[in-house]
Motif scaffolding. Structure first.
Motif, PDB file in Angstrom:
ATOM      1  N   ASP A 184       1.032  -1.293  -0.079  1.00 46.51           N
ATOM      2  CA  ASP A 184      -0.023   0.121  -0.200  1.00 46.51           C
ATOM      3  C   ASP A 184       1.459   0.946   0.107  1.00 46.51           C
ATOM      4  O   ASP A 184       1.662   1.740   1.098  1.00 46.51           O
ATOM      5  N   VAL A 185       1.413   2.062  -1.571  1.00 40.92           N
ATOM      6  CA  VAL A 185       2.421   2.948  -1.211  1.00 40.92           C
ATOM      7  C   VAL A 185       1.182   4.162  -1.478  1.00 40.92           C
ATOM      8  O   VAL A 185       0.416   4.400  -1.876  1.00 40.92           O
ATOM      9  N   ARG A 186       1.530   4.725  -0.498  1.00 41.34           N
ATOM     10  CA  ARG A 186       0.318   6.288  -0.607  1.00 41.34           C
ATOM     11  C   ARG A 186       1.240   7.770  -0.719  1.00 41.34           C
ATOM     12  O   ARG A 186       2.700   7.222   0.242  1.00 41.34           O
ATOM     13  N   SER A 187       0.891   8.743  -0.701  1.00 45.55           N
ATOM     14  CA  SER A 187       1.724   9.466  -0.311  1.00 45.55           C
ATOM     15  C   SER A 187       1.103  10.778   0.333  1.00 45.55           C
ATOM     16  O   SER A 187       0.709  10.468   0.693  1.00 45.55           O
ATOM     17  N   ILE A 188       2.380  11.135   0.603  1.00 46.13           N
ATOM     18  CA  ILE A 188       2.652  12.337   1.775  1.00 46.13           C
ATOM     19  C   ILE A 188       3.197  13.444   1.157  1.00 46.13           C
ATOM     20  O   ILE A 188       4.365  13.123   0.844  1.00 46.13           O
ATOM     21  N   ASP A 189       2.793  13.890   2.413  1.00 46.71           N
ATOM     22  CA  ASP A 189       3.404  15.409   1.520  1.00 46.71           C
ATOM     23  C   ASP A 189       4.791  15.687   2.294  1.00 46.71           C
ATOM     24  O   ASP A 189       5.726  16.161   1.672  1.00 46.71           O
ATOM     25  N   THR A 190       5.030  16.120   3.390  1.00 47.09           N
ATOM     26  CA  THR A 190       6.197  15.763   4.642  1.00 47.09           C
ATOM     27  C   THR A 190       6.246  13.632   5.151  1.00 47.09           C
ATOM     28  O   THR A 190       4.881  14.125   5.907  1.00 47.09           O
ATOM     29  N   ILE A 191       7.531  13.847   5.290  1.00 46.73           N
ATOM     30  CA  ILE A 191       7.313  12.590   6.057  1.00 46.73           C
ATOM     31  C   ILE A 191       7.883  12.507   7.917  1.00 46.73           C
ATOM     32  O   ILE A 191       9.144  13.044   7.688  1.00 46.73           O
ATOM     33  N   PRO A 192       6.923  12.385   8.090  1.00 45.10           N
ATOM     34  CA  PRO A 192       7.847  13.731   9.820  1.00 45.10           C
ATOM     35  C   PRO A 192       8.734  13.024  10.277  1.00 45.10           C
ATOM     36  O   PRO A 192       8.339  11.437  10.377  1.00 45.10           O
ATOM     37  N   LEU A 193       9.652  13.713  11.588  1.00 44.98           N
ATOM     38  CA  LEU A 193      11.062  13.479  11.406  1.00 44.98           C
ATOM     39  C   LEU A 193      10.833  13.135  12.808  1.00 44.98           C
ATOM     40  O   LEU A 193       9.982  14.358  13.513  1.00 44.98           O
ATOM     41  N   LEU A 194      11.308  12.959  13.678  1.00 48.72           N
ATOM     42  CA  LEU A 194      12.136  12.846  15.395  1.00 48.72           C
ATOM     43  C   LEU A 194      12.893  14.223  14.697  1.00 48.72           C
ATOM     44  O   LEU A 194      13.477  14.577  14.210  1.00 48.72           O
ATOM     45  N   ALA A 195      12.824  14.761  16.737  1.00 45.87           N
ATOM     46  CA  ALA A 195      14.161  16.314  16.507  1.00 45.87           C
ATOM     47  C   ALA A 195      15.497  15.719  16.101  1.00 45.87           C
ATOM     48  O   ALA A 195      16.015  16.493  15.595  1.00 45.87           O
ATOM     49  N   SER A 196      16.003  14.197  15.972  1.00 44.16           N
ATOM     50  CA  SER A 196      17.162  13.500  15.223  1.00 44.16           C
ATOM     51  C   SER A 196      17.477  13.559  14.254  1.00 44.16           C
ATOM     52  O   SER A 196      18.133  13.960  13.593  1.00 44.16           O
ATOM     53  N   GLY A 197      16.341  14.176  13.723  1.00 43.31           N
ATOM     54  CA  GLY A 197      15.694  14.278  11.655  1.00 43.31           C
ATOM     55  C   GLY A 197      15.654  12.920  11.753  1.00 43.31           C
ATOM     56  O   GLY A 197      15.453  12.702  10.363  1.00 43.31           O
ATOM     57  N   LYS A 198      15.081  11.530  12.058  1.00 47.36           N
ATOM     58  CA  LYS A 198      15.168  10.300  12.079  1.00 47.36           C
ATOM     59  C   LYS A 198      14.073  10.196  11.855  1.00 47.36           C
ATOM     60  O   LYS A 198      12.887  11.491  12.177  1.00 47.36           O
ATOM     61  N   ILE A 199      13.311   8.923  10.661  1.00 48.18           N
ATOM     62  CA  ILE A 199      11.887   8.962  10.278  1.00 48.18           C
ATOM     63  C   ILE A 199      11.239   8.692  11.674  1.00 48.18           C
ATOM     64  O   ILE A 199      11.588   7.708  12.420  1.00 48.18           O
ATOM     65  N   ASP A 200      10.407   9.322  11.909  1.00 51.55           N
ATOM     66  CA  ASP A 200       8.741   8.968  12.528  1.00 51.55           C
ATOM     67  C   ASP A 200       8.061   7.659  12.579  1.00 51.55           C
ATOM     68  O   ASP A 200       6.931   7.762  12.336  1.00 51.55           O
ATOM     69  N   TYR A 201       8.885   6.032  12.741  1.00 46.53           N
ATOM     70  CA  TYR A 201       7.648   5.520  12.138  1.00 46.53           C
ATOM     71  C   TYR A 201       7.226   5.337  12.893  1.00 46.53           C
ATOM     72  O   TYR A 201       5.654   4.728  12.242  1.00 46.53           O
ATOM     73  N   GLN A 202       6.680   6.052  14.403  1.00 43.62           N
ATOM     74  CA  GLN A 202       5.927   5.608  15.009  1.00 43.62           C
ATOM     75  C   GLN A 202       4.491   6.407  14.822  1.00 43.62           C
ATOM     76  O   GLN A 202       3.651   6.109  14.397  1.00 43.62           O
ATOM     77  N   ALA A 203       4.533   8.253  14.295  1.00 41.18           N
ATOM     78  CA  ALA A 203       3.866   8.798  13.804  1.00 41.18           C
ATOM     79  C   ALA A 203       3.318   8.156  12.447  1.00 41.18           C
ATOM     80  O   ALA A 203       2.045   8.372  12.359  1.00 41.18           O
ATOM     81  N   LEU A 204       4.231   7.412  11.864  1.00 36.05           N
ATOM     82  CA  LEU A 204       3.215   7.049  10.439  1.00 36.05           C
ATOM     83  C   LEU A 204       2.740   5.799  10.729  1.00 36.05           C
ATOM     84  O   LEU A 204       1.334   5.545  10.464  1.00 36.05           O
ATOM     85  N   THR A 205       2.783   4.919  11.285  1.00 42.10           N
ATOM     86  CA  THR A 205       1.800   3.442  12.210  1.00 42.10           C
ATOM     87  C   THR A 205       0.764   4.390  12.710  1.00 42.10           C
ATOM     88  O   THR A 205      -0.221   3.420  13.057  1.00 42.10           O
ATOM     89  N   ASP A 206       0.924   5.395  13.394  1.00 43.87           N
ATOM     90  CA  ASP A 206      -0.466   5.794  13.898  1.00 43.87           C
ATOM     91  C   ASP A 206      -1.750   6.523  12.521  1.00 43.87           C
ATOM     92  O   ASP A 206      -2.471   6.540  13.226  1.00 43.87           O
ATOM     93  N   GLN A 207      -1.014   6.923  11.604  1.00 43.96           N
ATOM     94  CA  GLN A 207      -1.564   7.475  10.432  1.00 43.96           C
ATOM     95  C   GLN A 207      -2.211   5.875   9.925  1.00 43.96           C
ATOM     96  O   GLN A 207      -3.343   6.165   9.186  1.00 43.96           O
ATOM     97  N   ILE A 208      -2.412   4.214  10.111  1.00 39.39           N
ATOM     98  CA  ILE A 208      -2.917   3.513   9.430  1.00 39.39           C
ATOM     99  C   ILE A 208      -4.000   2.380   9.438  1.00 39.39           C
ATOM    100  O   ILE A 208      -4.226   2.851  11.177  1.00 39.39           O
TER     101      ILE A 208
END
Length: 465
Positions: A441-465
């Motif tokens: 399931d490939v979805r377009s997103i304006d901006t991938i959320p990041l943690l303060a460290s600059g790493k991808i916030d995978y938990q925030a993305l998981t919360d969107q599905i």
């Protein structure tokens, strides 16, 4: 050993204020005296990217006070949960809201009312959370020896000396950002405290104004700099780029390696974890093109092995398994409450990293993914890291993508691409992996959320599905 070598300088990019020599030492000592008289317990320091936060951190280390560096953006309820668990002696630079029960407000801080607290272990220097601004983090216990030996090892490998000038590009409560600070201060170099970061409007102006020589970034920074057609010749004083904070795709490494070598500079790719204070390997810049994809050999004093499924460790080349690191910079252990801050070393210098990889014939490490980054598509186990790489390799122009596990499928968030490209990516993954396209399931997103460290916030993305 001390974090402040002779010649170390702090520069405030916003005001131009410089602290060095006796003035810097005097200011650190003055603040250390104030911290030394606080009751027993760890200090919580809400640590922003500013000179005050840097001085507070240096003062705590100088005063032999264990200090937890806390994201100032942490939600107050999460902060209060941590306060309840760890009962710090003080929360420095506290939120403007009222203090929780058992604390009083004074001069912008929260001070614990109870004089009796659990004294942290005398070797404990710095405590860092394992996660970002949300969730329920454990704290990583780092000794003074771990912090200092790692800073000196990085300094030696990168050749940092008093001529180097490094701007802050990452949060100081993030291990990589703190490591840049430490490795330059112990070398007598200059740290320019710049608040905006690499992608900020005024960052490169500050780099030029203060004659910065080295810039650190995480993979996302390099993805964005690539899109902006970063040109090293526009910043001729910058001769060194460093990268850590996650695996960067080989094509991007090759791009920046070529750009820097063409301009007479160098790129260092590194590997680390908070639990190792934080860096474990540095890839020699002159061999980057030859061993594209490797993070290099272990730092001086450290060594790698690969753990087989039967639990035995090996250094035999090309055998894949969990990466195990041994070195003096390994954490003392985790702490989930105040009592555990008083414990001694529980790790014995051994860190099973949770990363997968292998060593080559020269002992150079190749990291291939994470144990826990696994999803299932129709019952088939698939590495989410490999799936991100496969999506970027489709040739569809998807450069920034994040994969998270769904319900018997994988959801991939592709930054800034149209819906038709997402559908094409699903079909391409289906063809490559011989599984039905509905599993991707490939979805377009304006901006991938990041943690303060600059790493991808995978938990925030998981919360969107």
């Amino acid at each position: 050993m001390t974090l402040l070598a002779p010649g170390a300088r702090l520069v405030d990019a916003e005001t131009g204020t410089v602290l060095d020599g006796s003035a810097l030492i005097t200011e650190v000592e003055r603040r250390a005296d104030r911290l030394a008289v606080l009751p027993d317990g760890v200090l919580f320091a809400r640590t922003g990217v500013d000179v005050t936060s840097v001085l507070r951190y240096l003062a705590a280390v100088h005063a032999f006070r264990a200090v937890a560096l806390i994201d100032p953006g942490l939600d107050v309820p999460v902060l209060e949960m941590l306060i309840e668990r760890y009962r710090p002696a003080a929360v420095l630079d506290a939120p403007v809201t009222g203090p929780p029960a058992g604390y009083r407000a004074e001069d912008g801080h929260w001070l614990r009312l109870d004089e009796d607290g659990i004294r942290p272990h005398p070797d404990l220097a710095v405590v860092l959370p394992t996660s970002g601004s949300t969730g329920n983090p454990k704290l990583v216990r780092l000794s003074r020896k771990a912090i200092l030996t790692n800073a000196h090892a990085i300094s030696d490998v990168l050749g940092i000396d008093e001529r180097e000038v490094a701007p802050t590009t990452l949060p100081l409560h993030y291990a990589y950002g703190l490591s840049v600070l430490n490795s330059h201060l112990v070398s007598g170099a200059t740290v320019v405290v710049e608040r905006e970061g690499i992608l900020g409007r005024g960052f490169w102006d500050a780099v030029a104004a203060h004659e910065c020589t080295t810039v650190a970034g995480v993979p996302y920074h390099y993805e964005m700099l690539s899109k902006l057609d970063f040109d090293p010749s526009a910043n001729p004083g910058v001769h060194t780029l460093t990268q850590a904070g996650g695996r960067m795709r080989p094509e991007l490494i090759a791009e920046f390696d070529t750009k820097m070598r063409t301009a007479g500079g160098r790129l260092f790719v590194m590997y680390g974890q908070t639990e190792a204070a934080p860096r474990m390997a540095v890839m020699p810049a002159e061999r980057l093109a030859e061993k594209l994809g490797s993070v290099g050999p272990a730092l001086p004093g450290g060594r790698f092995a690969v753990r087989r499924p039967d639990g035995t460790d090996t250094t035999h080349p090309k055998i894949s398994g969990e990466i195990v690191y041994r070195g003096p910079n390994v954490m003392m252990g985790y702490a989930e409450n105040a009592a555990q801050l008083a414990l001694g070393d529980e790790c014995g210098g051994v860190l099973p990293t949770g990363d997968l990889g292998y060593l080559d014939e020269e002992g150079f490490l190749f990291v291939t993914g994470r144990f826990k980054r696994i999803g299932k598509v129709f019952g088939n186990r698939i590495s989410l890291d490999d799936l991100e790489h496969a999506t970027r390799a489709t040739g569809l122009g998807i450069d920034i993508v994040a994969a998270v596990a769904g319900d018997d499928k994988v959801v991939l968030f592709a930054e800034g691409v149209p819906a038709e490209t997402c559908r094409a990516a699903s079909r391409a993954l289906s063809d490559r992996l011989h599984l039905h396209a509905s599993g991707f399931d490939v979805r377009s997103i304006d901006t991938i959320p990041l943690l303060a460290s600059g790493k991808i916030d995978y938990q925030a993305l998981t919360d969107q599905i």
